[in-house]
Design a protein around this motif. Structure first.
Motif, short mmCIF file in Angstrom:
data_model
loop_
_atom_site.label_atom_id
_atom_site.label_comp_id
_atom_site.label_asym_id
_atom_site.label_seq_id
_atom_site.Cartn_x
_atom_site.Cartn_y
_atom_site.Cartn_z
N HIS A 37 -10.71 5.74 -17.00
CA HIS A 37 -9.94 6.88 -16.52
C HIS A 37 -9.22 6.60 -15.21
O HIS A 37 -8.82 7.52 -14.51
N GLU A 38 -9.08 5.31 -14.87
CA GLU A 38 -8.29 4.97 -13.70
C GLU A 38 -6.82 5.19 -14.03
O GLU A 38 -6.39 4.94 -15.15
N LEU A 39 -6.10 5.70 -13.06
CA LEU A 39 -4.69 5.98 -13.26
C LEU A 39 -3.89 4.70 -13.05
O LEU A 39 -4.06 4.02 -12.03
N ILE A 40 -3.04 4.36 -14.01
CA ILE A 40 -2.21 3.16 -13.94
C ILE A 40 -0.75 3.59 -13.99
O ILE A 40 -0.38 4.44 -14.80
N GLN A 41 0.04 3.02 -13.12
CA GLN A 41 1.47 3.35 -13.05
C GLN A 41 2.28 2.10 -13.37
O GLN A 41 1.98 1.01 -12.86
N LEU A 42 3.29 2.26 -14.20
CA LEU A 42 4.27 1.22 -14.46
C LEU A 42 5.54 1.56 -13.71
O LEU A 42 5.98 2.72 -13.76
N ILE A 89 0.88 -1.17 0.00
CA ILE A 89 0.00 0.00 0.00
C ILE A 89 0.92 1.21 0.00
O ILE A 89 1.85 1.30 0.80
N GLU A 90 0.67 2.15 -0.90
CA GLU A 90 1.38 3.43 -0.89
C GLU A 90 0.43 4.47 -0.33
O GLU A 90 -0.68 4.64 -0.84
N LEU A 91 0.84 5.15 0.71
CA LEU A 91 0.05 6.23 1.29
C LEU A 91 0.64 7.55 0.79
O LEU A 91 1.85 7.75 0.86
N ILE A 92 -0.22 8.44 0.30
CA ILE A 92 0.23 9.73 -0.22
C ILE A 92 -0.55 10.84 0.50
O ILE A 92 -1.78 10.86 0.47
N GLN A 93 0.18 11.74 1.13
CA GLN A 93 -0.44 12.92 1.75
C GLN A 93 0.05 14.14 1.01
O GLN A 93 1.26 14.41 0.96
N GLU A 94 -0.88 14.87 0.40
CA GLU A 94 -0.54 16.12 -0.26
C GLU A 94 -0.36 17.19 0.82
O GLU A 94 -1.19 17.32 1.71
N ILE A 104 -9.58 8.86 -4.06
CA ILE A 104 -9.02 8.34 -2.82
C ILE A 104 -8.07 7.19 -3.14
O ILE A 104 -6.96 7.14 -2.65
N VAL A 105 -8.53 6.22 -3.94
CA VAL A 105 -7.61 5.21 -4.46
C VAL A 105 -7.00 5.86 -5.70
O VAL A 105 -7.65 6.00 -6.72
#
Length: 128
Positions: free
Chosen positions: A118-123, A54-59, A71-72
């Protein structure tokens, strides 16, 4: 092309509170914590499944567009060779969100594109 599911990124309001929650309630451990300009990031894992995180990101800045993607935030997949994978996906008419591959916190590299909903996908290509 894809060798494994990498991580799921979740946008959080308080990274310390979220780390405590996932650690104390579910037994996750922090593998890596760092920051970028305007952003705190933490990667958490379970002992029983260390290769999925799980990657948690706080702006830290309210006006960053990245936080408005949900949120996801994104699904991430590990690839063996990001350049070859990008070339393959471009042949499939995939349009990337940037022309450049960007560095990860661990000196690997990454790039994003959107899925059909339109889900964001990261490689992610990890450092070998």
């Amino acid at each position: 092309m894809i060798s494994k599911m990498e991580h799921v990124a979740i946008m959080v309001q308080d990274i310390n509170q979220s780390i405590t929650f996932y650690s104390e309630i579910f037994g996750f451990k922090v593998r890596l914590r760092g920051s970028r300009p305007g952003r705190e990031i933490a990667f958490l894992y379970l002992e029983s499944q260390q290769d999925m995180e799980i990657e948690l990101i706080q702006e830290l800045t309210a006006n960053i567009e990245y936080s408005q993607t949900g949120i996801v935030n994104h699904l991430a997949f590990t690839v063996e060779n990001i350049v070859e994978t990008i070339e393959y996906l471009k042949e499939k008419d995939i349009v990337f969100t940037s022309e450049e591959v960007k560095p990860t916190l661990e000196r690997g590299c990454m790039i994003h594109f959107q899925g059909p909903n339109h889900e964001l996908i990261q490689l992610v290509e990890r450092v070998k």
